[in-house]
Design a protein around this motif. Structure first.
Motif, PDB file in Angstrom:
ATOM      1  N   TYR A  36      -9.884  23.128   9.165  1.00  0.00           N
ATOM      2  CA  TYR A  36      -9.880  24.572   9.412  1.00  0.00           C
ATOM      3  C   TYR A  36     -11.036  24.987  10.322  1.00  0.00           C
ATOM      4  O   TYR A  36     -12.164  24.505  10.173  1.00  0.00           O
ATOM      5  CB  TYR A  36      -9.967  25.338   8.088  1.00  0.00           C
ATOM      6  CG  TYR A  36      -9.851  26.835   8.274  1.00  0.00           C
ATOM      7  CD1 TYR A  36      -8.619  27.431   8.464  1.00  0.00           C
ATOM      8  CD2 TYR A  36     -10.985  27.637   8.292  1.00  0.00           C
ATOM      9  CE1 TYR A  36      -8.499  28.795   8.662  1.00  0.00           C
ATOM     10  CE2 TYR A  36     -10.881  29.004   8.482  1.00  0.00           C
ATOM     11  CZ  TYR A  36      -9.637  29.573   8.670  1.00  0.00           C
ATOM     12  OH  TYR A  36      -9.528  30.920   8.873  1.00  0.00           O
ATOM     13  N   MET A  50      -7.583  21.925   4.173  1.00  0.00           N
ATOM     14  CA  MET A  50      -8.538  22.794   4.865  1.00  0.00           C
ATOM     15  C   MET A  50      -9.600  22.013   5.626  1.00  0.00           C
ATOM     16  O   MET A  50     -10.488  22.608   6.236  1.00  0.00           O
ATOM     17  CB  MET A  50      -9.208  23.742   3.864  1.00  0.00           C
ATOM     18  CG  MET A  50      -8.233  24.642   3.110  1.00  0.00           C
ATOM     19  SD  MET A  50      -7.109  25.567   4.188  1.00  0.00           S
ATOM     20  CE  MET A  50      -8.247  26.726   4.937  1.00  0.00           C
ATOM     21  N   SER A  51      -9.509  20.692   5.615  1.00  0.00           N
ATOM     22  CA  SER A  51     -10.546  19.881   6.266  1.00  0.00           C
ATOM     23  C   SER A  51     -10.636  20.126   7.765  1.00  0.00           C
ATOM     24  O   SER A  51     -11.698  19.953   8.366  1.00  0.00           O
ATOM     25  CB  SER A  51     -10.314  18.393   5.982  1.00  0.00           C
ATOM     26  OG  SER A  51      -9.090  17.967   6.565  1.00  0.00           O
ATOM     27  N   VAL A  59     -13.016  24.444  -4.543  1.00  0.00           N
ATOM     28  CA  VAL A  59     -12.881  23.956  -3.170  1.00  0.00           C
ATOM     29  C   VAL A  59     -13.076  25.154  -2.272  1.00  0.00           C
ATOM     30  O   VAL A  59     -12.583  26.250  -2.559  1.00  0.00           O
ATOM     31  CB  VAL A  59     -11.501  23.300  -2.941  1.00  0.00           C
ATOM     32  CG1 VAL A  59     -11.292  22.991  -1.459  1.00  0.00           C
ATOM     33  CG2 VAL A  59     -11.375  22.033  -3.771  1.00  0.00           C
ATOM     34  N   THR A  89     -14.345  30.623  -1.116  1.00  0.00           N
ATOM     35  CA  THR A  89     -13.531  29.894  -2.092  1.00  0.00           C
ATOM     36  C   THR A  89     -12.070  29.878  -1.660  1.00  0.00           C
ATOM     37  O   THR A  89     -11.514  30.907  -1.267  1.00  0.00           O
ATOM     38  CB  THR A  89     -13.663  30.546  -3.482  1.00  0.00           C
ATOM     39  OG1 THR A  89     -15.033  30.460  -3.899  1.00  0.00           O
ATOM     40  CG2 THR A  89     -12.780  29.853  -4.510  1.00  0.00           C
ATOM     41  N   ILE A  90     -11.463  28.708  -1.761  1.00  0.00           N
ATOM     42  CA  ILE A  90     -10.046  28.562  -1.403  1.00  0.00           C
ATOM     43  C   ILE A  90      -9.215  28.078  -2.598  1.00  0.00           C
ATOM     44  O   ILE A  90      -7.995  28.239  -2.631  1.00  0.00           O
ATOM     45  CB  ILE A  90      -9.892  27.613  -0.184  1.00  0.00           C
ATOM     46  CG1 ILE A  90      -8.568  27.882   0.533  1.00  0.00           C
ATOM     47  CG2 ILE A  90     -10.025  26.166  -0.574  1.00  0.00           C
ATOM     48  CD1 ILE A  90      -8.505  29.189   1.254  1.00  0.00           C
ATOM     49  N   THR A 119     -16.581  21.097  -1.479  1.00  0.00           N
ATOM     50  CA  THR A 119     -16.293  21.279  -2.903  1.00  0.00           C
ATOM     51  C   THR A 119     -17.587  21.219  -3.701  1.00  0.00           C
ATOM     52  O   THR A 119     -18.560  20.591  -3.276  1.00  0.00           O
ATOM     53  CB  THR A 119     -15.304  20.214  -3.413  1.00  0.00           C
ATOM     54  OG1 THR A 119     -14.988  20.482  -4.789  1.00  0.00           O
ATOM     55  CG2 THR A 119     -15.857  18.806  -3.274  1.00  0.00           C
ATOM     56  N   ARG A 176      -4.966  30.603  -0.350  1.00  0.00           N
ATOM     57  CA  ARG A 176      -5.437  30.462  -1.731  1.00  0.00           C
ATOM     58  C   ARG A 176      -4.291  30.716  -2.708  1.00  0.00           C
ATOM     59  O   ARG A 176      -4.112  29.972  -3.678  1.00  0.00           O
ATOM     60  CB  ARG A 176      -6.593  31.434  -1.976  1.00  0.00           C
ATOM     61  CG  ARG A 176      -7.202  31.321  -3.358  1.00  0.00           C
ATOM     62  CD  ARG A 176      -8.476  32.142  -3.470  1.00  0.00           C
ATOM     63  NE  ARG A 176      -9.030  32.033  -4.808  1.00  0.00           N
ATOM     64  CZ  ARG A 176     -10.198  32.536  -5.185  1.00  0.00           C
ATOM     65  NH1 ARG A 176     -10.952  33.180  -4.310  1.00  0.00           N
ATOM     66  NH2 ARG A 176     -10.623  32.396  -6.423  1.00  0.00           N
ATOM     67  N   SER A 222     -13.734  21.879   5.041  1.00  0.00           N
ATOM     68  CA  SER A 222     -13.733  22.193   3.618  1.00  0.00           C
ATOM     69  C   SER A 222     -14.907  21.526   2.917  1.00  0.00           C
ATOM     70  O   SER A 222     -15.531  20.606   3.439  1.00  0.00           O
ATOM     71  CB  SER A 222     -12.418  21.726   2.978  1.00  0.00           C
ATOM     72  OG  SER A 222     -12.221  20.342   3.208  1.00  0.00           O
ATOM     73  N   VAL A 235     -13.973  26.786   1.973  1.00  0.00           N
ATOM     74  CA  VAL A 235     -14.134  26.650   3.412  1.00  0.00           C
ATOM     75  C   VAL A 235     -15.628  26.739   3.690  1.00  0.00           C
ATOM     76  O   VAL A 235     -16.318  27.634   3.182  1.00  0.00           O
ATOM     77  CB  VAL A 235     -13.361  27.752   4.166  1.00  0.00           C
ATOM     78  CG1 VAL A 235     -13.706  27.743   5.638  1.00  0.00           C
ATOM     79  CG2 VAL A 235     -11.865  27.568   3.965  1.00  0.00           C
ATOM     80  N   HIS A 249     -20.233  30.369   1.124  1.00  0.00           N
ATOM     81  CA  HIS A 249     -18.963  29.655   1.255  1.00  0.00           C
ATOM     82  C   HIS A 249     -17.827  30.641   1.045  1.00  0.00           C
ATOM     83  O   HIS A 249     -18.054  31.781   0.637  1.00  0.00           O
ATOM     84  CB  HIS A 249     -18.885  28.521   0.223  1.00  0.00           C
ATOM     85  CG  HIS A 249     -18.816  29.032  -1.190  1.00  0.00           C
ATOM     86  ND1 HIS A 249     -19.935  29.464  -1.884  1.00  0.00           N
ATOM     87  CD2 HIS A 249     -17.761  29.211  -2.036  1.00  0.00           C
ATOM     88  CE1 HIS A 249     -19.585  29.881  -3.086  1.00  0.00           C
ATOM     89  NE2 HIS A 249     -18.262  29.732  -3.205  1.00  0.00           N
ATOM     90  N   TYR A 255      -8.504  20.666  -0.542  1.00  0.00           N
ATOM     91  CA  TYR A 255      -9.628  20.075   0.190  1.00  0.00           C
ATOM     92  C   TYR A 255      -9.140  19.375   1.460  1.00  0.00           C
ATOM     93  O   TYR A 255      -9.710  19.548   2.546  1.00  0.00           O
ATOM     94  CB  TYR A 255     -10.365  19.088  -0.714  1.00  0.00           C
ATOM     95  CG  TYR A 255     -11.577  18.458  -0.084  1.00  0.00           C
ATOM     96  CD1 TYR A 255     -12.804  19.106  -0.097  1.00  0.00           C
ATOM     97  CD2 TYR A 255     -11.494  17.209   0.526  1.00  0.00           C
ATOM     98  CE1 TYR A 255     -13.919  18.520   0.487  1.00  0.00           C
ATOM     99  CE2 TYR A 255     -12.595  16.619   1.111  1.00  0.00           C
ATOM    100  CZ  TYR A 255     -13.808  17.289   1.083  1.00  0.00           C
ATOM    101  OH  TYR A 255     -14.905  16.718   1.673  1.00  0.00           O
TER     102      TYR A 255
END
Length: 196
Positions: free
Chosen positions: A157, A154-155, A101, A137-138, A93, A39, A91, A103, A135, A151
């Motif tokens: 992750y 982290m897709s 955005v 937050t990132i 949003t 982050r 990820s 995780v 969620h 976004y």
């Protein structure tokens, strides 16, 4: 949809006998620090002030005299629950409604929703400004290109851990959120650092 639910108010605004608190499931190591550093890498100024967490109760002003009853309430919530698995995957949003955005949770959503509903009762019963959506937050309130990159980054992750309980946080005068009490699922034991 929520923005970062642990932003709080400007440091020092809650004064006198008023405290700014929040309740959340902390994300354990090594994931917590890694996600906080991620982050920060996007230039999010809140990264170092907010430990990585899954919100159960957003920032809430309470009178200092209410803290004992709140802790007792949270102790009862923790005692009624059992640890559960949380699996993070990919990820998500809230854009365009809210510039966040995050995780996403692939497992543990029901557990978080159940605990959140119990936390938001009794002395902490109050209307929420948004529907509850667990969620992590990132990126929050950053330029669109940075949000797009977060976004995408982290897709893929993935992480998994056990939610052992939750913590009661306080927003300090320096703008930093710090855990004050830990509440363990099952036995409900707590460690408190509140100092009046």
């Amino acid at each position: 949809m929520p923005a970062d639910t642990f932003v709080g108010m400007p440091a020092g605004q809650a004064g006198g006998g008023v405290r700014m608190i929040g309740v959340a499931i902390p994300v354990p190591e090594p994931y917590g620090t890694l996600l906080q550093r991620t982050r920060a890498s996007y230039g999010d100024p809140l990264a170092t002030a907010i430990p990585t967490h899954i919100t159960l109760m957003p920032p809430t002003e309470v009178a200092a005299g209410e803290l004992e009853a709140i802790e007792d309430h949270l102790l009862g919530v923790a005692h009624s629950e059992r640890p559960f698995r949380i699996r993070l995957r990919g990820s998500g949003t809230f854009r365009p409604v809210s510039p966040v955005v995050f995780v996403a949770l692939a497992q543990g959503i029901g557990g978080c929703e159940r605990v959140q509903a119990k936390v938001a009762s009794g002395p902490l019963a109050r209307p929420l400004p948004f529907p509850y959506h667990p969620h992590i937050t990132i990126a929050h309130h950053l330029p669109d290109d940075v949000m797009d990159r977060a976004y995408k980054d982290m897709s893929g992750y993935r992480a998994e851990f056990e939610a052992w309980g939750f913590s009661l946080y306080e927003h300090g005068l320096d703008g930093v959120w710090r855990p004050q009490c830990d509440f363990l699922f099952g036995n409900g034991k707590r460690h408190s650092t509140f100092n009046g």
